[in-house]
Structure formats: structure tokens, C-alpha cells
Scaffold this motif. Sequence first.
Motif, PDB file in Angstrom:
ATOM      1  N   VAL A 273       0.936  -1.117   0.002  1.00 10.90           N
ATOM      2  CA  VAL A 273       0.076  -0.100  -0.021  1.00 10.90           C
ATOM      3  C   VAL A 273       0.713   1.387  -0.040  1.00 10.90           C
ATOM      4  O   VAL A 273       0.514   2.240  -0.680  1.00 10.90           O
ATOM      5  CB  VAL A 273      -0.949  -0.148   1.266  1.00 10.90           C
ATOM      6  CG1 VAL A 273      -1.690   1.479   1.450  1.00 10.90           C
ATOM      7  CG2 VAL A 273      -2.194  -0.965   1.018  1.00 10.90           C
ATOM      8  N   LEU A 274       1.973   1.248   0.770  1.00 16.32           N
ATOM      9  CA  LEU A 274       2.823   2.408   0.908  1.00 16.32           C
ATOM     10  C   LEU A 274       3.504   2.707  -0.542  1.00 16.32           C
ATOM     11  O   LEU A 274       3.425   3.810  -0.813  1.00 16.32           O
ATOM     12  CB  LEU A 274       4.096   1.964   1.957  1.00 16.32           C
ATOM     13  CG  LEU A 274       3.929   2.282   3.113  1.00 16.32           C
ATOM     14  CD1 LEU A 274       5.159   1.823   4.035  1.00 16.32           C
ATOM     15  CD2 LEU A 274       3.501   3.808   3.427  1.00 16.32           C
ATOM     16  N   THR A 275       3.777   1.639  -1.123  1.00 13.61           N
ATOM     17  CA  THR A 275       4.543   1.741  -2.390  1.00 13.61           C
ATOM     18  C   THR A 275       3.468   2.430  -3.308  1.00 13.61           C
ATOM     19  O   THR A 275       3.746   3.548  -4.247  1.00 13.61           O
ATOM     20  CB  THR A 275       4.956   0.513  -2.962  1.00 13.61           C
ATOM     21  OG1 THR A 275       5.680  -0.044  -2.001  1.00 13.61           O
ATOM     22  CG2 THR A 275       5.811   0.724  -4.273  1.00 13.61           C
ATOM     23  N   LEU A 276       2.333   1.894  -3.411  1.00 13.50           N
ATOM     24  CA  LEU A 276       1.267   2.192  -4.430  1.00 13.50           C
ATOM     25  C   LEU A 276       0.860   3.805  -4.121  1.00 13.50           C
ATOM     26  O   LEU A 276       0.867   4.614  -5.142  1.00 13.50           O
ATOM     27  CB  LEU A 276      -0.099   1.305  -3.983  1.00 13.50           C
ATOM     28  CG  LEU A 276      -0.893   1.381  -5.273  1.00 13.50           C
ATOM     29  CD1 LEU A 276      -0.315   0.582  -6.573  1.00 13.50           C
ATOM     30  CD2 LEU A 276      -2.333   0.406  -4.914  1.00 13.50           C
ATOM     31  N   VAL A 277       0.570   4.136  -2.729  1.00 11.94           N
ATOM     32  CA  VAL A 277       0.119   5.384  -2.394  1.00 11.94           C
ATOM     33  C   VAL A 277       1.370   6.341  -3.034  1.00 11.94           C
ATOM     34  O   VAL A 277       1.018   7.404  -3.493  1.00 11.94           O
ATOM     35  CB  VAL A 277      -0.068   5.351  -1.086  1.00 11.94           C
ATOM     36  CG1 VAL A 277      -0.053   6.841  -0.547  1.00 11.94           C
ATOM     37  CG2 VAL A 277      -1.259   4.816  -0.721  1.00 11.94           C
ATOM     38  N   PHE A 278       2.573   5.940  -2.644  1.00 10.90           N
ATOM     39  CA  PHE A 278       3.458   7.002  -2.833  1.00 10.90           C
ATOM     40  C   PHE A 278       3.742   7.357  -4.246  1.00 10.90           C
ATOM     41  O   PHE A 278       3.857   8.537  -4.661  1.00 10.90           O
ATOM     42  CB  PHE A 278       4.984   6.273  -2.530  1.00 10.90           C
ATOM     43  CG  PHE A 278       6.118   7.152  -2.715  1.00 10.90           C
ATOM     44  CD1 PHE A 278       6.624   7.940  -1.672  1.00 10.90           C
ATOM     45  CD2 PHE A 278       6.842   7.301  -3.936  1.00 10.90           C
ATOM     46  CE1 PHE A 278       7.748   8.852  -1.869  1.00 10.90           C
ATOM     47  CE2 PHE A 278       7.859   7.994  -4.177  1.00 10.90           C
ATOM     48  CZ  PHE A 278       8.677   8.937  -3.236  1.00 10.90           C
ATOM     49  N   PHE A 279       3.453   6.429  -5.374  1.00 12.91           N
ATOM     50  CA  PHE A 279       3.690   6.698  -6.624  1.00 12.91           C
ATOM     51  C   PHE A 279       2.452   7.336  -7.312  1.00 12.91           C
ATOM     52  O   PHE A 279       2.443   8.300  -8.069  1.00 12.91           O
ATOM     53  CB  PHE A 279       4.083   5.598  -7.291  1.00 12.91           C
ATOM     54  CG  PHE A 279       5.604   5.314  -7.091  1.00 12.91           C
ATOM     55  CD1 PHE A 279       6.530   5.898  -7.739  1.00 12.91           C
ATOM     56  CD2 PHE A 279       5.594   3.975  -6.466  1.00 12.91           C
ATOM     57  CE1 PHE A 279       7.778   5.676  -7.516  1.00 12.91           C
ATOM     58  CE2 PHE A 279       7.206   3.791  -6.134  1.00 12.91           C
ATOM     59  CZ  PHE A 279       8.284   4.561  -6.626  1.00 12.91           C
ATOM     60  N   VAL A 280       1.155   6.651  -6.550  1.00 12.50           N
ATOM     61  CA  VAL A 280       0.037   7.499  -7.171  1.00 12.50           C
ATOM     62  C   VAL A 280      -0.252   8.722  -7.074  1.00 12.50           C
ATOM     63  O   VAL A 280      -0.639   9.573  -7.675  1.00 12.50           O
ATOM     64  CB  VAL A 280      -1.182   6.326  -6.687  1.00 12.50           C
ATOM     65  CG1 VAL A 280      -2.562   7.260  -7.139  1.00 12.50           C
ATOM     66  CG2 VAL A 280      -1.282   4.827  -7.093  1.00 12.50           C
ATOM     67  N   ILE A 281       0.102   9.355  -5.838  1.00 12.16           N
ATOM     68  CA  ILE A 281      -0.229  10.488  -5.268  1.00 12.16           C
ATOM     69  C   ILE A 281       0.786  11.434  -6.209  1.00 12.16           C
ATOM     70  O   ILE A 281       0.389  12.627  -6.276  1.00 12.16           O
ATOM     71  CB  ILE A 281      -0.308  10.898  -3.913  1.00 12.16           C
ATOM     72  CG1 ILE A 281       0.964  10.343  -3.098  1.00 12.16           C
ATOM     73  CG2 ILE A 281      -1.494  10.517  -3.329  1.00 12.16           C
ATOM     74  CD1 ILE A 281       0.943  10.685  -1.831  1.00 12.16           C
ATOM     75  N   ARG A 282       1.940  11.054  -6.574  1.00 11.24           N
ATOM     76  CA  ARG A 282       2.789  11.829  -7.211  1.00 11.24           C
ATOM     77  C   ARG A 282       2.384  11.916  -8.881  1.00 11.24           C
ATOM     78  O   ARG A 282       2.940  12.820  -9.610  1.00 11.24           O
ATOM     79  CB  ARG A 282       4.194  11.358  -7.057  1.00 11.24           C
ATOM     80  CG  ARG A 282       4.854  12.085  -5.643  1.00 11.24           C
ATOM     81  CD  ARG A 282       6.062  11.230  -5.371  1.00 11.24           C
ATOM     82  NE  ARG A 282       6.676  11.739  -4.149  1.00 11.24           N
ATOM     83  CZ  ARG A 282       5.985  11.465  -2.776  1.00 11.24           C
ATOM     84  NH1 ARG A 282       4.998  10.846  -2.757  1.00 11.24           N
ATOM     85  NH2 ARG A 282       6.579  12.195  -1.770  1.00 11.24           N
ATOM     86  N   ILE A 283       1.762  10.853  -9.260  1.00 10.79           N
ATOM     87  CA  ILE A 283       1.354  10.909 -10.565  1.00 10.79           C
ATOM     88  C   ILE A 283       0.261  12.139 -10.847  1.00 10.79           C
ATOM     89  O   ILE A 283       0.148  12.622 -11.742  1.00 10.79           O
ATOM     90  CB  ILE A 283       0.471   9.469 -11.043  1.00 10.79           C
ATOM     91  CG1 ILE A 283       1.884   8.466 -11.305  1.00 10.79           C
ATOM     92  CG2 ILE A 283      -0.024   9.715 -12.247  1.00 10.79           C
ATOM     93  CD1 ILE A 283       1.464   7.397 -11.216  1.00 10.79           C
ATOM     94  N   LEU A 284      -0.547  12.139  -9.624  1.00 11.57           N
ATOM     95  CA  LEU A 284      -1.523  13.210  -9.756  1.00 11.57           C
ATOM     96  C   LEU A 284      -0.846  14.647 -10.091  1.00 11.57           C
ATOM     97  O   LEU A 284      -0.112  15.028  -9.519  1.00 11.57           O
ATOM     98  CB  LEU A 284      -2.282  13.489  -8.391  1.00 11.57           C
ATOM     99  CG  LEU A 284      -3.345  12.501  -7.950  1.00 11.57           C
ATOM    100  CD1 LEU A 284      -3.656  12.944  -6.469  1.00 11.57           C
ATOM    101  CD2 LEU A 284      -4.285  12.418  -9.177  1.00 11.57           C
ATOM    102  N   PRO A 285      -1.488  15.329 -10.900  1.00 11.67           N
ATOM    103  CA  PRO A 285      -0.974  16.857 -11.174  1.00 11.67           C
ATOM    104  C   PRO A 285      -1.312  17.554  -9.925  1.00 11.67           C
ATOM    105  O   PRO A 285      -2.076  17.353  -9.224  1.00 11.67           O
ATOM    106  CB  PRO A 285      -1.756  17.314 -12.346  1.00 11.67           C
ATOM    107  CG  PRO A 285      -2.835  16.419 -12.791  1.00 11.67           C
ATOM    108  CD  PRO A 285      -2.759  15.324 -11.804  1.00 11.67           C
ATOM    109  N   GLY A 286      -0.771  18.607  -9.856  1.00  9.12           N
ATOM    110  CA  GLY A 286      -1.025  19.702  -8.656  1.00  9.12           C
ATOM    111  C   GLY A 286       0.256  19.755  -7.629  1.00  9.12           C
ATOM    112  O   GLY A 286       0.969  18.793  -7.738  1.00  9.12           O
TER     113      GLY A 286
END
Lengths: 516, 313
Positions: free
Chosen positions: B19-32
Motif C-alpha cells: 500500500v505504501l508503495t502504491l500510494v507513494f507513486f499514485v499521489i505523485r502521478i496526480l497533477p498539482g
Amino acid sequence: MNYKTLALGAATAAVLAGLGTPAALAQTLTIAVPGNDMATLDPHRASATLDKNVINWMFNGLVRTAPGQFSLETIEPDIAESWTTSADGLTWTFNLRQDVTCQRDYGPLTASDVVYSLKRAASPETSSYAGDYAAFERIEAIDDHTVEIGLAHPVPSMLGLLVPFNGGSIVCEAAGTELGEDFGRNPVGTGPFAFAEYQSQQFVRLVANDGYFRGTPEIKEILFRYLGSDSSRDLAFQSGEVDLVNGRFEQSWLDRTAQLPDTTVSVLGPYELHQLHLNMNQPPLDDIRVRQAIAHAVDRAGLVAFRGEMLTREATSVIPSGYLGYEAQDLPEYDPEKARALLAEAGYPDGIDLKTVQTTLPAMLTTMEVVQAQLAEVGIRLNFELVDHPTFHEQIRQDLSQVVYYGAARLPVADIFLTQFFDSNSIVQTPGAVTNFSHCDVADAEIEAARTEIDPERQKELWAEAQRKIVEALCAVPLYEMGQPYAWNNKVQFAYPLAGSLNLSPMIDETTRLVD
Amino acid sequence: MLGFVLRRLGFAVVTLLAVLTLVFFVIRILPGDPTVVILGDQASAQSIALLRERMGLDQPIALQYLQFLGGALRGDWGTSLVSGRPVIQEVLNVLPHTLELTAVALVLGVVLGLPAGVWAAVNRNRIPDYVTRVVSLLGLSAPAFVSGIVLLLVFAIVLRWFPVISGGQGTTPLERLRDLALPALNLALIMAAYVTRVTRSSMLEVLSQDYVRTAMAKGASGFAIVWRHALRNCLIPVVTVVGLYLGILIGNSVLTEIVFNRPGLGKLIVGALNQRDYTMLQGMMVIYTLIVVLVNLATDLVYGLIDPRVQYK
């Protein structure tokens, strides 16, 4: 032990372990704002409106706008009782009051505190507003109650930088150095109310500063509550749990709230100017006729009718009205026929398609939907790319939107608004980028010259000329100006007429009262 | 049983890491960009670049990930990008409020839902059954923010029994219960609807078993049959639903906390998302995952309390 006793035990423990907060005093003014939490109460750092709202009641500046007013024309003494300027406008000498004390036993305020505070505001390490004070070459204490400021070059509205707003709020040296990074959660000022307590996501509590130099405040406590849900914030005001509420940007809210008993509803300044910035760098918007067509297709009166006559008024220039240096302009009138003719003349008889990155914030989105419908009447198809608000802010700065709809208020001096939105140094995607989304560069010379012009009349002429040129080139199409909707129950009594405040919350000072 | 618990905790660590890994990358893919939030919309490109550098956001994403993982293993969750306060402290500040709300709603939901489900099953295809089914369907369909506003209108504005702001102002347990009543009821109504429907169908199945017929034949009272013999046997599916639903309950608490102006994880996560507060989001995702994992484990253990035949291997 079965599962029921387990769960019950856990629930009881959780109830008993919770945090307690003191019950409200009788002389407590409860204020509710839309938002979830505080970020920082360091006046030199805070950029969120909700944080500035609270800072408004804790700090003084060397000078201030008259209570209840935000226009820089009303500037009057605050910590400084008088001041003089050298003939070249480069040396400013301020004589300080001798009865000002720092809150929470940090002792009397002297010239060295003021020097410390202004240097703090001018340093990028400690201030988000350092750029505003770049011309402050020399800040010195001449004696305990005299401060001298030497400028590298004249700045537009020097006194505007010294009102209690952003970097102008005076921070006490002992508190600033002792608290360091903690200052934002533990602010110390000299104003009528002192910080007492903060509960995350719930409230900031201020108490009366009994040693305030203008007298002991009538109100004993301010409870500043973060109530994020629009509906329940309204209900809390209706139930009397909240005395003063920051409302919704909707005419219907004003109408509905005005019907509550013993309630005053008011729209406060400064007004935000909302306009469409047109990217002049990209076809078809690089053609002035296309930009003119857009300007003639926009019906400002219709937009004001949509947003509400009490909350909004038609824009009259590319900077908000009432700013120092503002001049009303002849904006292109609403004329769909002319718009269609201009499009045809520019070679687009079948209309054009424009891309706009649009935030999903409801108040902004609904406005743009009306604009979209107005433009569609003449064949300008505005295609939305809907994104959430943080994405919107990022993408418009990456030059990804041909049309940028933006609302803003700034320190009410023409220079700041013109510089950030229309000076070519501020064009997005350049090193000095701020918010020049249109790639406007038609008034650089006037903006630049006005910045250092000492003669106030000549300065105003230059600013007026800049506005004329920007309107003529249609870097942006002004739409409307919108104020801050507030309501309070009539127990709250202000001793001065309320026009608004730079920190966007009504001024509450030692004279403000709560009557039963 | 100890071995079972340890093995499950081992799996939990793997889940957390994923989950940590997934969250780390997913929120950085978001623009903003959090720096725009911190500096405000007047900030120049230079000062934004300066802040990005200071926050380490300009470094390669792989390096940021390793640093984050190293910190997380040492128990250092970093500081919130926006407020500058330690993430763990921010979370712990409000966690008790969310746990309190969820626990009370859970108990209330079971206390309301279980008898209603039994009542409906016993009166199958009669009026009490229809009423319970329609009401529970309503409970399932009404979003938490709608039912919340309705509760506020009725109990805080018209009747004035409860405050609109349930912000934990109370100091005595009684005042705290008063603060808690409406939000907990709001969450509990949804919970109760689930429990009612599962209890009803599970009870119907149990009531058709041979041993129930035997109990009837030997002349046991209806009350004893239902509450002594049948109830315990119909509880396994109910516990499963309660366990599964606890995760949804915590999710629904986001809306409830906002409507009732209560502090809690919900408000924290919405704020963090709007401000692109990467470190805060990461910390909160871990907390949520941890809660769900622990609740699942607890659910499995409760099976054994209800049914002695269940064994942990």
C-alpha cells in the motif's frame, strides 16, 4: 468475554479518553468559516485567507487603514504616531508610540522590535512576502522609539507595505527569536486579541489583550471555528451557536440569511476582480479581432444578474476598482452581431474552438458555464477540460489553457495587480513567472516607469495609461467584481462602518461589543 | 492460535508495504503541487523552485521513495508539507475522535440492527418484516451527508436537543455523549441497515434447521428458540458483515465528520488531498490500511468466540 462486552469496553474507553475543551465564556464571539484547518498564524508566512482572517485581530503595523476600511487612502497612525519622508522619497523616519507592549509578557515594543520584524518580513528564509520588501536597503533604529528606512528606489505606496497585512504586521523580537519555527502555532503580536489555544480541525481561540495600548477590548474571547460543511455552518448560525459567519458566494445565501431574525447580512471588500485571460501567444487568440469578438460576446450585465446584484458588480477595468491608480475604462460593449462579424473578418465564419482548463470549484465552474453559453451564441466553442482545483492551478501555470478564468484581489495598489498579471516579466513558464497567463507585454514601459515615479499624479497617469493599453489589446476580458459575503447576529456591534479589510475578515478591535 | 496471529501479522506487513508503495507513486502521478498551496498564488516561479528544493521535491522520484521508505521503517513518517508538523502527531491528534465515533456507531448499529433483523425473520412476510425491509433499504440508500443534514434539521434546529457543532466542546462524559449522539446515530443508521438485512436472512436459514424443529417439538418457548438456540448460530455471517463494514464505516465517517463539524481523520484526509500534502496522505493511507488489516484479524478471532468449532491453524 464475548464480542459485545469487548466492543462496549472499547467504546467507553474511547469516550473517556477524548480531549476536553473549556466551555465558552459569556463574552465569547464565535465565528465560523468555510475550511478545515489552520496552516500557520505567522503573518509573514500565511497565504491562506482563513489564516489571514485570524491574524487580522492579533497584530498592528506601523500604520493601518482606518478600522472597518481597506482603502489605502484611509491610512492613519498605528504603532508609529508620526512619520516624515525625505524629498527624494528614499528615506522614511517613523516615530513610535511609547505605550505599545507585546502580548503574553514579552515586554514593551521598541524600535529594535520593528527593525527585527521588517527584516524578518524582507528575508526569504522567514517570509513569503520578501519580494515586496526588496527595495528596503536599510532598516535602522535611530533611538528606542525612532525607526529609519532607506529605500534603494522609490516604491509605489510605501505606507501600504507597512499596514498590518502580510509582511507589514509587526512581530515582537523576543517572541520571534524564542519561538522560532513554532511562532506560526504560537503567534505573539501587539493587537487587541492574543492567541490562546489551537485545536486542530476545530478552532483557534483568542483572548482579549488587557494591556492593549488603545484600551482593554470589550469582547473577552474570540472562538474562530473551522466548519467545512456549507449546510451545517449555516445551521450552526441559525441555531445561534455561531455569531458571525463567512457566507457562501451565492445571492441565494444572502437572501435566505437576511430573513433570519436579528441578522445583518453584508458584502465586504476588497472586491475580487474576475476576468478571462486570453493567451495571445497562440492562434487563433493571437488575432486581435478574435479577442475583440470574445469581448463583444461577453454579457457582463448578464453575469452580474446570474451571480447576484448584491454580491457582484460589473468590472470596469483590468484591475479592481478602488485600487490606488485605478481608472474606469471603456470596455467593449455586449454586441453579439459585431462579435460574429469580427470572427468572420478574421477568417472564422464557422466559429472557433478554444480549450480551457477549468476548475471544478462550483462557484467558478458555474460562472464559466454561463460564459460558455454566451460565447456559444456567436460561434465560439469553449471546450472545458475539467480538473480539480490544485491541478487547475498547476496547469494554467504550464500554459496549457488558451483561456484562463481567474479571480483575484491584491494589496490595493495598481502596481501589484498590473505587475503580476500583465507585466511580461511575470509571464507563465518564464523564470519570473507569476500569473501573466495572457503573455501580455503591451504596457511594460508604463508599469515599470510608474513603479519608481515619485510624483503621485504622474504615477497615476502612468497606471491609467497601462490600463488603457491592456484593455485596448484585450490581454484579458474583465467580467465582474465579487465581494466577501458575511452575516452576523445583531448582538455583535461594530463602532465603525464596515467596508471590509485587507485580511478579508471584519475588523474586530477593542471597541467591538457583544450585547445581549 | 498465537502462530495464526503472528502469521497474519506477517501478511499485514506485506500488505502495508504494498500500500505504501502504491500510494507513494499514485499521489505523485496526480497533477498539482503542494508548493503553490504553501506559497499562495502570488508566488513567483523562483520562490516555488526554491521551496521545491528545500522540501526535496526536486530530487529523483526513486531517491525520494527510498528516503521515504527508510524513514517509515524507522517510525519517522515525515512532517506535513503544508503545516510543517509531524504527520504522526497530526494523525494522533484526531485519531481518538474518529475511533470514538466509529466505535459508538458500531455498537449502536448492532444494538439497533440485530433485534430488528430477528424481529423481521420471526415475522417473515408479515407487516413487521415489510416495514423493517423498507426502512433498512432506506438506510442503505441515503448518503451519509443527506441523512446527516436531516438529523441536524430535526434534532438541532427544530427540537434543539443537540448542538449543530459536535466539535468535542464537552468536558464531562455526559456532555461528550451529547456531542457524539447525532454523528454516531447518523453512522449507526447505515450500519444498522446492513446488520438488519444480514441478520434477517441468516436467521431465516437457521430457523429452517432440523434442531429448531426439534426444539419446537419438545415444547421450548418461541423466545428460547430464537434467542438461545438460533441467534448464536446465525451470528457468523453477521460478524463477517460487521467486520467488512467497519472499513466502510471509517470511510463514511469522512462525510459524517464534515457535516457534524467533528475533528477526525476524515477532515484531515480531505484537506491533505486538496493541498497535495504528499507526506500526510502517505501517513494516513498507512493508518487506514492498518485499521482494516487489524479489524479483519479481529473478525477472524471473534469467529472462535462465537463458534467453538472454529479452529485457528
